[in-house]
Scaffold this motif. Structure first.
Motif, short mmCIF file in Angstrom:
data_model
loop_
_atom_site.label_atom_id
_atom_site.label_comp_id
_atom_site.label_asym_id
_atom_site.label_seq_id
_atom_site.Cartn_x
_atom_site.Cartn_y
_atom_site.Cartn_z
N VAL A 38 0.83 -1.21 0.00
CA VAL A 38 0.00 0.00 0.00
C VAL A 38 0.86 1.26 0.00
CG1 VAL A 38 -1.63 1.34 1.39
CG2 VAL A 38 -2.01 -1.10 1.04
N ALA A 39 2.03 1.19 0.64
CA ALA A 39 2.90 2.37 0.72
C ALA A 39 3.65 2.63 -0.58
CB ALA A 39 3.89 2.19 1.86
N SER A 40 3.69 1.66 -1.50
CA SER A 40 4.45 1.81 -2.74
C SER A 40 3.63 2.46 -3.84
CB SER A 40 4.95 0.44 -3.21
OG SER A 40 5.59 0.54 -4.46
N ARG A 41 4.25 3.30 -4.65
CA ARG A 41 3.59 3.95 -5.78
C ARG A 41 3.80 3.18 -7.09
NH1 ARG A 41 1.89 9.18 -5.22
NH2 ARG A 41 2.26 10.15 -3.19
N ASP A 42 4.75 2.28 -7.11
CA ASP A 42 5.13 1.60 -8.34
C ASP A 42 4.40 0.28 -8.55
OD1 ASP A 42 6.97 3.64 -8.82
OD2 ASP A 42 8.54 2.61 -7.68
N LYS A 43 3.72 -0.22 -7.53
CA LYS A 43 3.08 -1.52 -7.65
C LYS A 43 1.63 -1.38 -8.11
CE LYS A 43 6.06 -3.72 -4.22
NZ LYS A 43 6.15 -4.51 -2.99
N ASN A 44 1.07 -2.49 -8.58
CA ASN A 44 -0.31 -2.48 -9.06
C ASN A 44 -1.28 -2.24 -7.90
OD1 ASN A 44 0.52 -3.09 -11.67
ND2 ASN A 44 0.45 -5.30 -11.30
N PRO A 45 -2.44 -1.64 -8.19
CA PRO A 45 -3.44 -1.42 -7.13
C PRO A 45 -3.79 -2.72 -6.43
CG PRO A 45 -4.07 -0.29 -9.15
CD PRO A 45 -2.90 -1.15 -9.50
N LEU A 46 -3.95 -2.65 -5.14
CA LEU A 46 -4.21 -3.85 -4.33
C LEU A 46 -5.71 -4.15 -4.30
CD1 LEU A 46 -2.89 -5.98 -2.49
CD2 LEU A 46 -3.31 -4.44 -0.57
N LEU A 47 -6.06 -5.41 -4.57
CA LEU A 47 -7.45 -5.88 -4.54
C LEU A 47 -7.57 -6.96 -3.46
CD1 LEU A 47 -10.36 -6.17 -5.68
CD2 LEU A 47 -9.41 -7.79 -7.35
N ILE A 48 -8.54 -6.77 -2.57
CA ILE A 48 -8.74 -7.72 -1.47
C ILE A 48 -10.21 -8.13 -1.43
CG2 ILE A 48 -8.63 -8.05 1.04
CD1 ILE A 48 -6.38 -6.05 1.16
N PHE A 49 -10.44 -9.42 -1.20
CA PHE A 49 -11.79 -9.94 -0.94
C PHE A 49 -11.89 -10.20 0.56
CE2 PHE A 49 -10.74 -11.23 -5.32
CZ PHE A 49 -11.78 -10.61 -5.99
N PRO A 50 -12.46 -9.26 1.34
CA PRO A 50 -12.39 -9.35 2.81
C PRO A 50 -13.13 -10.53 3.41
CG PRO A 50 -12.96 -7.13 2.08
CD PRO A 50 -13.09 -8.02 0.89
N GLU A 51 -14.06 -11.15 2.66
CA GLU A 51 -14.77 -12.31 3.20
C GLU A 51 -13.81 -13.49 3.38
OE1 GLU A 51 -19.16 -12.51 1.52
OE2 GLU A 51 -17.78 -11.76 0.00
N GLY A 52 -12.77 -13.55 2.56
CA GLY A 52 -11.77 -14.60 2.70
C GLY A 52 -12.17 -15.93 2.12
N THR A 53 -13.38 -16.05 1.59
CA THR A 53 -13.84 -17.31 1.02
C THR A 53 -14.98 -17.02 0.05
OG1 THR A 53 -14.61 -19.55 1.55
CG2 THR A 53 -15.54 -17.75 2.84
#
Length: 396
Positions: free
Chosen positions: A245-260
């Motif tokens: 999250v702190a990096s500007r060079d990496k791809n946007p982070l996608l999370i599925f918070p349900e975990g399943t």
């Protein structure tokens, strides 16, 4: 059974709920029935208030058990919705019969050919880019574009009809201090979102050809893999999340918070890890139309290959995706409250129900001693009420 059990069966009550054999079950049932008939004679002599009180006491006990069976919202979250058949009359059934060979003998081979050709083109181009260019922004941009192409090939192989609503994310946007979160129905959620904008996603490790792709392609675009059965992976993932999250060079982070994966009718509890990063959260709501096929992936019953086969032999996969307004954590808001607020936004837009269950519970079974303890508690309650009823009845 112990020899000191009473003939009326009350002392044996804890065992009534867990007989060890058919003979023991019949013996206990006979003893309990005799005890019940014995006490039933005394019930009419009790006052109306006392009788009503006893009835409602045991009704509460029975209601808890009935509710666990009838209103089991946890199990409902992971069951495929029964398909509504449309070929129910005389003129629709022949059309359905004609459609079966079209889907399996014409559409499926064409879709499979598209997928194979797309895979081949992708792997040739990806191999050239990965090994001919040095690691840097240019190579990462090209690899991200290639993964978007591959995901578009997958969607085409299902004849996907995807409608996107709201402001779509762009690859030109900085990925620093932002995280995308979405409800989760299948691994194809990632594919549908990835064809619009290259994301780095947190994913469970898989075996087979899916695991092979995870270890080569997904790692190259910054995806974070974990194994939910290993506690050490949790600390590693948490550290990598903050770094990403702190990096500007990496791809946007996608999370599925349900975990399943959940069946797209319910939404289980959101994990607070994505909401505890101090980043702006971009909610995404995904809703599948089940008119042709149910896109829910029950990983316990079918492999991902079988899941894809089911999608590729349907008429089409229809889906709506809403990109909602970004949300920031309020000054005095906890991470859990922030997660609940974003979850409600997603569910309201997608038209799915929120349930307070932790989705990870489906991977664990309660220990036998906990089940037995609960049985004993029920038995003690029933025994105590029956003993109290006997003490209140008039003596002969």
């Amino acid at each position: 059974m112990k020899d000191d059990n009473k003939d009326d069966g009350i002392s044996a009550a804890p065992m009534i709920f867990a007989p060890k054999s058919e003979g023991e079950f019949e013996k206990l049932s006979t003893a309990f029935e005799a005890s019940f008939l014995k006490r039933k004679k005394s019930l009419p002599t009790l006052s109306g208030e006392t009788l009503s009180h006893k009835i409602f006491d045991i009704s509460e006990l029975l209601n808890e058990g009935a509710q666990a069976i009838v209103d089991d919202t946890f199990t409902k979250c992971f069951k495929s919705t029964p398909q509504e058949y449309w070929n129910w009359n005389l003129y629709l059934f022949p059309m359905w019969c004609i459609g079966v060979p079209i889907r399996y003998l014409f559409l499926f081979p064409c879709r499979l050919a598209v997928l194979i050709i797309g895979f081949f083109m992708f792997f040739v181009a990806f191999t050239l880019v990965h090994f001919s260019l040095k690691d840097g922004p240019k190579r990462r941009r090209m690899e991200r574009s290639l993964t978007e192409f591959l995901c578009a090939v997958f969607v085409a192989s299902w004849t996907g009809v995807i409608r996107y609503h709201g402001t779509r994310p762009s690859n030109r946007m900085s990925s620093a201090n932002k995280v995308f979160v979405a409800n989760h129905t299948s691994m194809i959620d990632f594919i549908i979102l990835q064809q619009v904008c290259g994301h780095a996603v947190i994913m469970q490790k898989h075996s087979g050809w899916v695991g092979l792709m995870q270890g080569t392609i997904m790692e190259s675009i910054g995806c974070i893999q974990f194994n939910r059965t290993e506690a050490k992976d949790r600390a590693t993932v948490a550290a990598r999340l903050k770094e990403h999250v702190a990096s500007r060079d990496k791809n946007p982070l996608l999370i599925f918070p349900e975990g399943t994966c959940v069946n797209n009718e319910y939404c289980v509890m959101f994990k607070k890890g994505a909401f505890d990063l101090g980043a702006t959260v971009y909610p995404i709501a995904i809703k599948y139309n089940k008119i042709f096929v149910d896109a829910y992936w029950n990983s316990k019953r079918q492999s991902f290959s079988q899941h894809l086969l089911r999608l590729m032999t349907s008429w089409a996969v229809m889906c709506d995706v809403w990109y909602l307004d970004p949300q920031d954590k309020l000054p005095e808001e906890s991470s859990a409250a922030f997660a609940e607020r974003v979850q409600k936004m997603i569910c309201d837009k997608a038209g799915i129900k929120v349930v307070p269950w932790d989705g990870m519970l489906k991977y664990y079974r309660p220990r036998p001693n906990l089940t037995e303890k609960r049985r004993e508690e029920f038995a003690k309650n029933v025994s105590a009420m029956l003993d109290e009823s006997e003490s209140l009845s008039p003596k002969a």
